[in-house]
Write a protein that holds these residues in place. Sequence first.
Motif, PDB file in Angstrom:
ATOM      1  N   UNK A  59       4.050   0.473   2.342  1.00  0.00           N
ATOM      2  CA  UNK A  59       4.044  -0.440   3.472  1.00  0.00           C
ATOM      3  C   UNK A  59       3.281  -1.704   3.101  1.00  0.00           C
ATOM      4  N   UNK A  60       3.700  -2.822   3.658  1.00  0.00           N
ATOM      5  CA  UNK A  60       2.988  -4.089   3.504  1.00  0.00           C
ATOM      6  C   UNK A  60       1.943  -4.207   4.605  1.00  0.00           C
ATOM      7  N   UNK A  61       0.711  -4.524   4.229  1.00  0.00           N
ATOM      8  CA  UNK A  61      -0.375  -4.637   5.197  1.00  0.00           C
ATOM      9  C   UNK A  61      -1.410  -5.625   4.687  1.00  0.00           C
ATOM     10  N   UNK A  62      -2.235  -6.130   5.606  1.00  0.00           N
ATOM     11  CA  UNK A  62      -3.264  -7.096   5.235  1.00  0.00           C
ATOM     12  C   UNK A  62      -4.346  -6.458   4.380  1.00  0.00           C
ATOM     13  N   UNK A  63      -4.698  -5.207   4.706  1.00  0.00           N
ATOM     14  CA  UNK A  63      -5.767  -4.519   3.999  1.00  0.00           C
ATOM     15  C   UNK A  63      -5.575  -3.014   4.178  1.00  0.00           C
ATOM     16  N   UNK A 118      -3.709   9.047   3.639  1.00  0.00           N
ATOM     17  CA  UNK A 118      -4.384   8.170   2.681  1.00  0.00           C
ATOM     18  C   UNK A 118      -3.527   6.931   2.443  1.00  0.00           C
ATOM     19  N   UNK A 119      -4.147   5.762   2.471  1.00  0.00           N
ATOM     20  CA  UNK A 119      -3.496   4.506   2.088  1.00  0.00           C
ATOM     21  C   UNK A 119      -4.217   3.961   0.865  1.00  0.00           C
ATOM     22  N   UNK A 120      -3.445   3.561  -0.137  1.00  0.00           N
ATOM     23  CA  UNK A 120      -4.069   3.049  -1.350  1.00  0.00           C
ATOM     24  C   UNK A 120      -3.230   1.925  -1.949  1.00  0.00           C
ATOM     25  N   UNK A 176       9.685  -1.420   5.421  1.00  0.00           N
ATOM     26  CA  UNK A 176       8.951  -1.292   4.163  1.00  0.00           C
ATOM     27  C   UNK A 176       8.521   0.146   3.900  1.00  0.00           C
ATOM     28  N   UNK A 177       8.941   1.082   4.756  1.00  0.00           N
ATOM     29  CA  UNK A 177       8.700   2.501   4.528  1.00  0.00           C
ATOM     30  C   UNK A 177      10.041   3.151   4.158  1.00  0.00           C
ATOM     31  N   UNK A 178      10.468   3.018   2.911  1.00  0.00           N
ATOM     32  CA  UNK A 178      11.821   3.453   2.537  1.00  0.00           C
ATOM     33  C   UNK A 178      11.935   4.970   2.482  1.00  0.00           C
ATOM     34  N   UNK A 202       0.841  -1.190   0.000  1.00  0.00           N
ATOM     35  CA  UNK A 202       0.000   0.000   0.000  1.00  0.00           C
ATOM     36  C   UNK A 202       0.877   1.241   0.000  1.00  0.00           C
ATOM     37  N   UNK A 203       0.497   2.211  -0.787  1.00  0.00           N
ATOM     38  CA  UNK A 203       1.179   3.499  -0.804  1.00  0.00           C
ATOM     39  C   UNK A 203       0.540   4.419   0.221  1.00  0.00           C
ATOM     40  N   UNK A 204       1.366   5.122   0.992  1.00  0.00           N
ATOM     41  CA  UNK A 204       0.894   6.058   2.002  1.00  0.00           C
ATOM     42  C   UNK A 204       1.156   7.482   1.532  1.00  0.00           C
ATOM     43  N   UNK A 205       0.131   8.316   1.615  1.00  0.00           N
ATOM     44  CA  UNK A 205       0.213   9.692   1.113  1.00  0.00           C
ATOM     45  C   UNK A 205      -0.424  10.624   2.138  1.00  0.00           C
ATOM     46  N   UNK A 206       0.251  11.746   2.439  1.00  0.00           N
ATOM     47  CA  UNK A 206      -0.283  12.704   3.402  1.00  0.00           C
ATOM     48  C   UNK A 206      -0.849  13.917   2.684  1.00  0.00           C
ATOM     49  N   UNK A 207      -2.123  14.236   2.988  1.00  0.00           N
ATOM     50  CA  UNK A 207      -2.797  15.403   2.439  1.00  0.00           C
ATOM     51  C   UNK A 207      -2.914  16.432   3.558  1.00  0.00           C
ATOM     52  N   UNK A 208      -2.039  17.432   3.505  1.00  0.00           N
ATOM     53  CA  UNK A 208      -1.992  18.439   4.564  1.00  0.00           C
ATOM     54  C   UNK A 208      -1.713  19.799   3.934  1.00  0.00           C
ATOM     55  N   UNK A 209      -2.484  20.809   4.351  1.00  0.00           N
ATOM     56  CA  UNK A 209      -2.327  22.151   3.793  1.00  0.00           C
ATOM     57  C   UNK A 209      -3.070  23.137   4.685  1.00  0.00           C
ATOM     58  N   UNK A 210      -2.732  24.438   4.605  1.00  0.00           N
ATOM     59  CA  UNK A 210      -3.504  25.440   5.354  1.00  0.00           C
ATOM     60  C   UNK A 210      -4.989  25.397   4.999  1.00  0.00           C
ATOM     61  N   UNK A 211      -5.289  25.168   3.716  1.00  0.00           N
ATOM     62  CA  UNK A 211      -6.670  25.000   3.261  1.00  0.00           C
ATOM     63  C   UNK A 211      -6.766  23.724   2.443  1.00  0.00           C
TER      64      UNK A 211
END
Length: 245
Positions: free
Chosen positions: A168-172, A123-125, A239-241, A4-13
């Motif tokens: 990261x490797x995860x079950x779901x 977000x995880x996808x 797994x989080x390089x 799964x790819x991990x992505x952070x969505x963070x901003x003032x707005x």
Amino acid sequence: MRRHLLMRLRAPLVAFGGEAIDNYGVIRDFPALSMVTGLIGNALGWERSEFALLDGLQARLVMGTRLDDGGERLVDFQTAQLGANDAGWTTLGEPEKRRGGDVSYKSPHLRYRDYHARLDALVALRLEPADEEPTLETIAHALDHPQRPLLIGRKPCLPSGRLLIGIVDADDVLNALQLAPVSDQREFRFQWPLKEGTLKNARALDVCDERNWKTGVHGGWRAVFEGTGPHIAPADLSTLPELPA
């Protein structure tokens, strides 16, 4: 275990858009599948007219979200005086003009846009199938080296930091969200797809967040869960390089 790819969505707005009604642009608590599809497509340099690519990516995405900070909501009241030769920008391919004759130009152009202030979402996808292009590695590279500026919902919503966290490797999906690093130990709000993990007291609902990219209309429904739960401290973060900035 699946990647799964991990992505952070963070901003003032931030604007996780919902169903627009007339001149009111509302928001949701969690990002839409179509928004994440568009963000990735923008990073890859795809054009809005490449319907098959966008529809194909959206169909492959399996995603969920953890709210690390829900922020607060604010309403932006927008007004502009439009003359006879002025027009408002739209996503429809045609400018928005005033109707009703000369009298209509005496009134301002009014809009209301909701935003999340200081929201922080994780977000995880993953992609199904995983071996088709774009792969998670292709998307990871594009997020760090986007072909165009990346926005979190609307034009004013510029990310305040790097979007990509890692893979990261995860079950779901829910497990991936719970394994992702956190700054403090507490309960978090989650949204995740059906059959992608379980939490006590979670509620099931349908969300309309799939877009027909050719017509520009949202009409597809997804079954999701929403609930609160703890973070799970991972035993191994190898797994989080560290990826190149």
